[in-house]
Design a protein around this motif. Structure first.
Motif, PDB file in Angstrom:
ATOM      1  N   GLY A 115       7.709  52.796   3.498  1.00  0.00           N
ATOM      2  CA  GLY A 115       8.404  52.638   4.795  1.00  0.00           C
ATOM      3  C   GLY A 115       7.864  53.431   5.764  1.00  0.00           C
ATOM      4  O   GLY A 115       6.891  54.271   5.726  1.00  0.00           O
TER       5      GLY A 115
ATOM      6  N   VAL B 243      11.376  49.836   5.871  1.00  0.00           N
ATOM      7  CA  VAL B 243      11.934  50.489   4.751  1.00  0.00           C
ATOM      8  C   VAL B 243      11.395  50.362   3.512  1.00  0.00           C
ATOM      9  O   VAL B 243      10.997  51.339   2.585  1.00  0.00           O
TER      10      VAL B 243
ATOM     11  N   SER C   6      10.179  50.434  -0.318  1.00  0.00           N
ATOM     12  CA  SER C   6      10.938  50.921  -1.449  1.00  0.00           C
ATOM     13  C   SER C   6      11.450  52.493  -1.156  1.00  0.00           C
ATOM     14  O   SER C   6      11.738  53.326  -2.283  1.00  0.00           O
ATOM     15  N   ASN C   7      11.329  53.020   0.174  1.00  0.00           N
ATOM     16  CA  ASN C   7      11.754  53.994   0.414  1.00  0.00           C
ATOM     17  C   ASN C   7      11.101  55.411  -0.065  1.00  0.00           C
ATOM     18  O   ASN C   7      11.467  56.443  -0.176  1.00  0.00           O
TER      19      ASN C   7
ATOM     20  N   ASN D 218      10.858  59.007   1.126  1.00  0.00           N
ATOM     21  CA  ASN D 218      12.077  59.797   1.266  1.00  0.00           C
ATOM     22  C   ASN D 218      12.545  60.061  -0.338  1.00  0.00           C
ATOM     23  O   ASN D 218      12.942  61.118  -0.617  1.00  0.00           O
ATOM     24  N   SER D 219      12.169  59.338  -1.138  1.00  0.00           N
ATOM     25  CA  SER D 219      12.492  59.222  -2.646  1.00  0.00           C
ATOM     26  C   SER D 219      11.525  59.580  -3.701  1.00  0.00           C
ATOM     27  O   SER D 219      11.597  59.419  -4.727  1.00  0.00           O
TER      28      SER D 219
ATOM     29  N   THR E  35      14.156  47.522  -7.866  1.00  0.00           N
ATOM     30  CA  THR E  35      14.640  48.115  -6.533  1.00  0.00           C
ATOM     31  C   THR E  35      15.702  47.254  -6.061  1.00  0.00           C
ATOM     32  O   THR E  35      15.642  46.005  -5.771  1.00  0.00           O
TER      33      THR E  35
ATOM     34  N   GLN F  79      18.910  50.708  -2.488  1.00  0.00           N
ATOM     35  CA  GLN F  79      17.583  51.757  -2.973  1.00  0.00           C
ATOM     36  C   GLN F  79      18.187  52.340  -4.185  1.00  0.00           C
ATOM     37  O   GLN F  79      17.307  53.244  -4.631  1.00  0.00           O
TER      38      GLN F  79
END
Ligand code: BGP
Length: 469
Positions: free
Chosen positions: A22, A51, A53-54, A57-58, A438, A443
């Motif tokens: 992202g 974004v 698959s983020n 952040n993840s 996903t 998400q």
């Protein structure tokens, strides 16, 4: 018979920075970020790279899932547009450095070998607008500046480096067949871009060695999509067409990476046609001296080739495909969702080709996989996608790969495209390839049946018994 693989075999999967992270906190746009800003309608369902698959952040949770399915190695890429603050002076963005340090550390803590690629189609948009991107040798040097930063910052922990992913796709998609921005159609520029990408790889390898990363157990290579060429018939014309397609699509990068020289037949043809690249003896010496340690091979489908219907020199502007046409073999097996032929034996042919013609260099399957649309069709009552077609696909390819290894090919691993369903350029999320699904709205990520299956293959280091198709 149960098929055993060597004890250190890489069982893994591959993704890339621009397809998984992202754009969060990224200072610069790459050519895909920019293309989406100006032409969102070019992307499937208008889903862009914001974004994906983020992963930004993840990544901790995502890496935990990768561990859960038994992966011992994973490839991703460092985004040039995230790591660098200024492409020309070589300053870095502190949040980019922090992020990649955290990702690499999280992989290592999970017992997963991080395999890092430097360029996965994601040229900074600014460098295209200011210099013409890969058309320019200045950009080659800015890329080397970026590569050196990566080696300096992460070379203590990352041992497996790759300079480019599928550089021929940059040539085909951006300079010949209009499937990626900037959609230029110009054979002569395509030839120069091919040369410059080869030069960039060799210069990055030179920097790697000058910095001594090989002394710390480091290896460097390139990832090529080797699409084996099969002639439609044994006629002289079809064989000749296949030979030229092979030169342009595979050997232009493969021979140069392994032997340090462009194939002479290719150089002769481009010279005769008046489209040969601009090169200097110094650059050619760098290419000659800085060949790869290791090769990554992406394999999805074969290339079937026949002679062109019209005489090559009767077509207007120069394009390499004036010399060949693709051929749809009657009765071929297809993945209809992606529109690609399924031909697992090609992986054996690749293994033998590398053994016999490319110094039996150490190599691994860096991408292989099956893109399928609307996989919710296969959800079971427990919410797991039953992707038996993917299990079959992987099994068949591993079967042929195993035979190639038995016959002496030096292959040390297999990575599926991709660990977790990710964004795929203009195809966005149309076709899903992952061991883990996903949901792009929530998400939420869920292991598919193939992920559970692969875990047992990886743990046993062997392929369960069944008949080869
Ligand atoms: C390879 C690329 C990957 C990925 C994969 C699937 O060529 O290296 O980045 O995109 O193809 O692509 P697609 O979604 O077009 O089927």
């Amino acid at each position: 018979m149960v098929k055993k693989f060597s004890k250190d075999f890489w069982w893994g999967a591959a993704t890339s920075g621009p397809q998984s992270e992202g754009r969060f906190n990224k200072k610069h746009a790459n050519v895909f970020d920019y293309w989406y800003e100006i032409e969102p309608e070019d992307f499937y369902d208008q889903v862009g790279p914001d974004v994906t698959s983020n992963f930004y952040n993840s990544f901790k949770e995502d890496i935990a899932l990768m561990k859960e399915i038994g992966l011992n190695s994973v490839r991703t890429s460092i985004q040039w547009t995230r790591l660098m603050d200024d492409f020309e002076t070589g300053t870095v963005d502190p949040d980019g450095v922090r992020f990649y340090n955290d990702v690499i550390d999280a992989f290592l803590e999970a017992g997963i070998r991080p395999v890092i690629n430097l360029h996965h189609f994601d040229l900074p948009a600014e460098l295209y607008h200011k210099y013409g991107g890969w058309e320019s040798k200045e950009v080659v040097d800015y890329y080397v500046l970026f590569a050196k930063k990566c080696f300096e910052l992460f070379g203590d922990r990352v041992k497996d480096w790759f300079t480019h992913n599928e550089p021929i796709v940059v040539v085909q998609a951006q300079y010949l067949f209009e499937f990626h921005y900037p959609k230029v159609v110009d054979g002569k520029k395509a030839v120069q871009v091919s040369y410059n990408l080869n030069l960039a790889s060799a210069k990055a390898i030179q920097a790697f060695r000058e910095m001594g990363l090989q002394n710390n157990g480091g290896r460097i290579g390139i990832i090529l999509n080797l699409t084996p060429t099969y002639a439609a018939s044994d006629s002289q014309d079809d064989l000749q067409a296949a030979k030229i397609a092979e030169l342009f699509n595979n050997r232009m990068f493969l021979d140069t990476a392994v032997h340090g020289e462009f194939p002479s037949e290719l150089v002769d043809l481009l010279t005769e046609d008046g489209v040969i690249w601009e090169s200097t003896p110094e650059e050619l010496a760098i290419i000659k001296e800085n060949t790869i340690d290791v090769l990554g091979v992406n394999f999805y489908h074969p290339s079937r080739i026949k002679k062109p219907d019209i005489a090559p020199n009767s077509v207007g502007d120069w394009m390499p495909n004036r010399y060949y046409d693709s051929y749809e073999m009657p009765g071929r097996r297809m993945n209809l969702d992606r529109g690609w032929e399924i031909y697992p034996k090609a992986l054996y042919d690749i293994a033998i080709n590398i053994r016999d013609n490319y110094e039996n260099i150490p190599w691994f399957v860096s991408e292989n996989g099956m893109g399928v649309s609307r996989e919710e069709r296969f959800l079971n009552t427990e919410g797991v996608i039953e992707d038996d077609y993917r299990i079959d696909f992987i099994h068949e390819h591993l079967d042929w790969l195993h035979q190639g290894i038995e016959e002496g090919s030096n292959c040390f691993g297999y990575h599926l495209w991709t660990p977790i369903d990710c964004w795929s350029w203009a195809n966005a999320y149309k076709n899903r390839y992952g061991f883990i699904s996903t949901n792009i709205h929530t998400q939420i990520k869920t292991i598919k049946k193939s992920g559970h299956w692969f875990k047992t293959v990886a743990e046993n280091n062997s392929l369960p018994e069944r008949n080869k198709k």
